[in-house]
Scaffold this motif. Structure first.
Motif, PDB file in Angstrom:
ATOM      1  N   TYR A   1       0.864  -1.180   0.000  1.00  0.00           N
ATOM      2  CA  TYR A   1       0.000   0.000   0.000  1.00  0.00           C
ATOM      3  C   TYR A   1       0.898   1.227   0.000  1.00  0.00           C
ATOM      4  O   TYR A   1       1.874   1.294   0.757  1.00  0.00           O
ATOM      5  CB  TYR A   1      -0.890   0.020   1.247  1.00  0.00           C
TER       6      TYR A   1
ATOM      7  N   ARG B   1      -6.900  -1.436  15.468  1.00  0.00           N
ATOM      8  CA  ARG B   1      -7.848  -2.234  14.687  1.00  0.00           C
ATOM      9  C   ARG B   1      -7.582  -3.731  14.797  1.00  0.00           C
ATOM     10  O   ARG B   1      -8.237  -4.528  14.124  1.00  0.00           O
ATOM     11  CB  ARG B   1      -7.798  -1.785  13.228  1.00  0.00           C
TER      12      ARG B   1
ATOM     13  N   ASP C   1      -2.769   3.025  14.452  1.00  0.00           N
ATOM     14  CA  ASP C   1      -4.073   2.715  13.863  1.00  0.00           C
ATOM     15  C   ASP C   1      -4.239   1.213  13.593  1.00  0.00           C
ATOM     16  O   ASP C   1      -5.304   0.643  13.832  1.00  0.00           O
ATOM     17  CB  ASP C   1      -4.291   3.499  12.567  1.00  0.00           C
TER      18      ASP C   1
ATOM     19  N   ALA D   1      -4.739   4.379   3.306  1.00  0.00           N
ATOM     20  CA  ALA D   1      -6.077   4.268   3.910  1.00  0.00           C
ATOM     21  C   ALA D   1      -6.742   2.946   3.524  1.00  0.00           C
ATOM     22  O   ALA D   1      -7.427   2.326   4.346  1.00  0.00           O
ATOM     23  CB  ALA D   1      -6.942   5.453   3.497  1.00  0.00           C
ATOM     24  N   ASP D   2      -6.529   2.502   2.286  1.00  0.00           N
ATOM     25  CA  ASP D   2      -7.060   1.202   1.865  1.00  0.00           C
ATOM     26  C   ASP D   2      -6.470   0.085   2.720  1.00  0.00           C
ATOM     27  O   ASP D   2      -7.159  -0.850   3.113  1.00  0.00           O
ATOM     28  CB  ASP D   2      -6.747   0.924   0.388  1.00  0.00           C
TER      29      ASP D   2
ATOM     30  N   SER E   1      -7.904  -9.697   7.790  1.00  0.00           N
ATOM     31  CA  SER E   1      -7.630 -10.397   6.531  1.00  0.00           C
ATOM     32  C   SER E   1      -6.845 -11.684   6.731  1.00  0.00           C
ATOM     33  O   SER E   1      -6.759 -12.498   5.817  1.00  0.00           O
ATOM     34  CB  SER E   1      -6.845  -9.484   5.585  1.00  0.00           C
TER      35      SER E   1
ATOM     36  N   LEU F   1      -5.343   0.302   5.795  1.00  0.00           N
ATOM     37  CA  LEU F   1      -5.937   0.341   7.131  1.00  0.00           C
ATOM     38  C   LEU F   1      -7.306  -0.329   7.150  1.00  0.00           C
ATOM     39  O   LEU F   1      -7.708  -0.908   8.153  1.00  0.00           O
ATOM     40  CB  LEU F   1      -6.074   1.781   7.618  1.00  0.00           C
ATOM     41  N   ARG F   2      -8.001  -0.273   6.049  1.00  0.00           N
ATOM     42  CA  ARG F   2      -9.311  -0.918   5.938  1.00  0.00           C
ATOM     43  C   ARG F   2      -9.173  -2.418   5.645  1.00  0.00           C
ATOM     44  O   ARG F   2      -9.887  -3.238   6.220  1.00  0.00           O
ATOM     45  CB  ARG F   2     -10.120  -0.259   4.815  1.00  0.00           C
ATOM     46  N   ASP F   3      -8.238  -2.796   4.765  1.00  0.00           N
ATOM     47  CA  ASP F   3      -8.145  -4.166   4.258  1.00  0.00           C
ATOM     48  C   ASP F   3      -7.420  -5.148   5.175  1.00  0.00           C
ATOM     49  O   ASP F   3      -7.825  -6.308   5.280  1.00  0.00           O
ATOM     50  CB  ASP F   3      -7.422  -4.194   2.907  1.00  0.00           C
TER      51      ASP F   3
END
Length: 122
Positions: free
Chosen positions: A44, A98, A94, A63-64, A72, A66-68
């Motif tokens: 990323y 998460r 962060d 940011a992707d 996973s 942090l979401r993905d």
């Protein structure tokens, strides 16, 4: 969605945060000395042109990631350059908030003091 290596489920998927020089060092180390522990999933980076020399795909921006990555099954590794060290600290915080695992990628040839404490992302 991250691609999992279906041929070796015993390996930990590794997603790099950063596709520059530090990312290329980690790619070399994983391919050379740690291929029995990690499979490189991708990286990323906020720069769409980053990572051409890494030899695998850009998965999106930071940011992707942090979401993905959380949930996973893959681990993160922060490979941002020195001028972005403040951002690496934010990302580490962060990711930990998460529940994403942050890998330590250390060469088996490294000399590590017996009194050293190796933290996440080392």
């Amino acid at each position: 969605m991250l691609a999992r290596d279906a041929h070796d489920p015993g390996l930990t998927g590794l997603c790099l945060f950063g596709g520059g020089v530090r990312g290329s060092v980690i790619v070399d180390l994983v391919r050379w000395r740690l291929a029995d522990r990690f499979v490189l999933e991708g990286f990323y980076d906020d720069n769409p042109a980053a990572g051409v020399e890494l030899g695998f795909g850009r998965l999106g921006n930071l940011a992707d990631g942090l979401r993905d990555v959380p949930g996973s099954g893959s681990a993160a590794f922060l490979a941002l350059g020195t001028h972005r060290s403040w951002r690496a600290c934010e990302l580490l915080h962060d990711l930990q908030q998460r529940g994403a695992p942050v890998a330590s990628v250390i060469s088996p040839k490294a000399f590590v003091s017996p009194s050293a404490e190796i933290g996440a992302g080392a």
